[in-house]
Design an enzyme around this catalytic site. Structure first.
Site, PDB file in Angstrom:
ATOM      1  N   SER A   1       8.642 -12.648  -4.617  1.00 43.11           N
ATOM      2  CA  SER A   1       7.635 -11.801  -4.353  1.00 43.11           C
ATOM      3  C   SER A   1       6.638 -11.767  -5.825  1.00 43.11           C
ATOM      4  O   SER A   1       7.001 -11.322  -6.769  1.00 43.11           O
ATOM      5  CB  SER A   1       8.125 -10.223  -4.069  1.00 43.11           C
ATOM      6  OG  SER A   1       7.230  -9.496  -4.000  1.00 43.11           O
TER       7      SER A   1
ATOM      8  N   GLU B   1      -6.405   3.537  16.131  1.00 54.41           N
ATOM      9  CA  GLU B   1      -6.788   2.462  15.189  1.00 54.41           C
ATOM     10  C   GLU B   1      -7.490   1.732  16.059  1.00 54.41           C
ATOM     11  O   GLU B   1      -8.926   1.294  15.862  1.00 54.41           O
ATOM     12  CB  GLU B   1      -5.656   1.704  14.688  1.00 54.41           C
ATOM     13  CG  GLU B   1      -4.722   2.166  13.714  1.00 54.41           C
ATOM     14  CD  GLU B   1      -3.891   1.511  13.361  1.00 54.41           C
ATOM     15  OE1 GLU B   1      -3.018   1.889  12.375  1.00 54.41           O
ATOM     16  OE2 GLU B   1      -3.222   0.368  14.084  1.00 54.41           O
TER      17      GLU B   1
ATOM     18  N   SER C   1       0.796  -1.308   0.164  1.00 52.38           N
ATOM     19  CA  SER C   1       0.191  -0.020   0.037  1.00 52.38           C
ATOM     20  C   SER C   1       1.015   1.068   0.101  1.00 52.38           C
ATOM     21  O   SER C   1       0.572   1.924  -0.969  1.00 52.38           O
ATOM     22  CB  SER C   1      -0.788  -0.080   1.232  1.00 52.38           C
ATOM     23  OG  SER C   1      -1.689   1.099   1.313  1.00 52.38           O
TER      24      SER C   1
ATOM     25  N   HIS D   1       5.987   4.233   9.821  1.00 54.51           N
ATOM     26  CA  HIS D   1       5.344   3.917  10.831  1.00 54.51           C
ATOM     27  C   HIS D   1       6.551   3.644  11.977  1.00 54.51           C
ATOM     28  O   HIS D   1       7.513   2.872  11.748  1.00 54.51           O
ATOM     29  CB  HIS D   1       4.199   2.614  10.920  1.00 54.51           C
ATOM     30  CG  HIS D   1       3.614   2.711  12.318  1.00 54.51           C
ATOM     31  ND1 HIS D   1       3.098   3.409  13.131  1.00 54.51           N
ATOM     32  CD2 HIS D   1       3.188   1.253  12.936  1.00 54.51           C
ATOM     33  CE1 HIS D   1       2.579   2.705  13.854  1.00 54.51           C
ATOM     34  NE2 HIS D   1       2.548   1.530  13.810  1.00 54.51           N
TER      35      HIS D   1
ATOM     36  N   ASP E   1       4.548  -4.486   9.835  1.00 55.59           N
ATOM     37  CA  ASP E   1       5.295  -4.190  10.980  1.00 55.59           C
ATOM     38  C   ASP E   1       5.861  -5.643  11.617  1.00 55.59           C
ATOM     39  O   ASP E   1       6.860  -5.803  12.133  1.00 55.59           O
ATOM     40  CB  ASP E   1       4.283  -3.866  12.309  1.00 55.59           C
ATOM     41  CG  ASP E   1       4.033  -2.419  11.903  1.00 55.59           C
ATOM     42  OD1 ASP E   1       4.778  -1.499  11.287  1.00 55.59           O
ATOM     43  OD2 ASP E   1       2.837  -1.859  12.233  1.00 55.59           O
TER      44      ASP E   1
END
Length: 348
Positions: free
Chosen positions: A52, A196, A28, A109, A84
């Site tokens: 991938s 979240e 994303s 993040h 993460d």
């Protein structure tokens, strides 16, 4: 003192224009950052593991695709755009061994850094650039000549130029068109997880389901319950985003506004806020992070069971039927099994 808002006049691409930028992962956020930076005239390469499925996609879009380790070796700035939970293994295997003095490590993040899931070398810069929107919005707004707001943070500034690089990256992906705020890794991570869990995803979905169930269990039609508890939620959220809570109240009927101010606090009362504070402590202490990483290491057994149960809820079946009649709704492009977290925190 009001926080400074950095815009295009505060940022220049000079700090990254002559550098090689590696995007590790092509999900994303990864694909959006890569495409926007490429369109901004930057030299971008993509780092992916050998098998991938994103390799042919990235190549078709004109990128040089390399194995992750080779991309890290070749780049001056490395954006870690994997989920993460995956970061620790990718970092230990392919990133850390190839981080040499003077490189810059970038995240969207702060999860892995703040909760010390990875060990950072002391001779590199470590920064964060976090668009406050999912990757497809970061991309579409850029193409429209606009941008989404963003955050920057500096964890390590060995070179003395870390902030300039962060602002340059933010400009390259379009965030400085909308405005960029400076924070730190701890604040970004904790507030992101809290939002979240208790409001954006966890709080909102639990509230919607409870309202739906209450009406259906009382004998009202599921379709009516769906419209009143889920469908119209977007209308209210859009008003709040555009005009604030007071502006939303001005736009709805007096009956709706009185119901808002007189009943809302009875539903979301002091006991809810008390549990919110408890959850905030669990995020701050690292308890949530440890539990989440343990769930990942255990093969997502509990997570997948909950996913399956939630997908079978009546509100999903009723919603699918009703949405099929709404011609203005575009079919979702989100594939099952993709990292939903990436849409909010940019972790994929």
């Amino acid at each position: 003192m009001a926080a400074k808002i950095y815009t295009n006049k505060d940022a220049t691409l000079a700090s990254i224009k002559k550098k090689t930028l590696a995007v590790i992962g092509f999900g994303s956020q990864g694909h959006a950052h890569a495409l926007n930076l490429k369109d901004s005239g930057c030299n971008v390469i993509i780092g992916l593991y050998k098998n991938s499925k994103s390799r042919p996609v990235a190549k078709k879009l004109g990128f040089k695709v390399m194995d992750t380790a080779d991309a890290v070796k070749s780049a001056d700035v490395i954006f870690v755009a994997t989920p993460d939970t995956v970061i620790p293994k990718v970092y230990e295997k392919d990133i850390a061994p190839n981080l040499t003095k003077g490189k810059t490590l970038l995240f969207s993040h702060g999860f892995a850094v703040h909760f010390k899931l990875i060990k950072l070398p002391k001779d590199i810069d470590v920064i964060l650039v976090a668009p406050k929107g999912p990757g497809h919005t970061v991309r579409s707004q850029y193409l429209a000549g606009k941008g989404v707001p963003g955050l920057i943070a500096i964890q390590q500034d060995v070179s003395g130029k870390a902030k300039k690089v962060a602002l340059a990256w933010a400009r390259g992906i379009g965030c400085t068109r909308a405005g960029v705020f400076e924070t730190n890794f701890r604040e970004e991570t904790v507030t992101d997880l809290f939002g979240e869990q208790v409001v954006l995803c966890g709080g909102a979905s639990a509230l919607v389901k409870s309202g739906f169930e209450t009406l259906v269990e009382a004998g009202y039609q599921p379709e009516m319950a769906y419209f009143e508890c889920l469908h119209e939620l977007k209308l209210i959220v859009d008003l709040m985003i555009e005009q604030g809570i007071a502006g939303m109240r001005f736009s709805v009927s007096e009956t709706a506004e009185w119901g808002d101010v007189s009943v809302g606090p009875k539903i979301i009362d002091a006991s809810v806020k008390k549990r919110m504070k408890k959850q905030l402590k669990e995020i701050e202490s690292g308890k949530f992070a440890k539990e989440w990483m343990a769930e990942y290491e255990g093969g997502y057994k509990v997570f997948n069971k909950i996913r399956k149960s939630e997908a079978a809820h009546q509100i999903e079946k009723v919603g699918a039927k009703l949405r099929s009649t709404m011609s203005w709704l575009k079919a979702s492009k989100i594939k099952k099994g993709a990292s939903q977290a990436s849409l909010i925190s940019g972790s994929n």
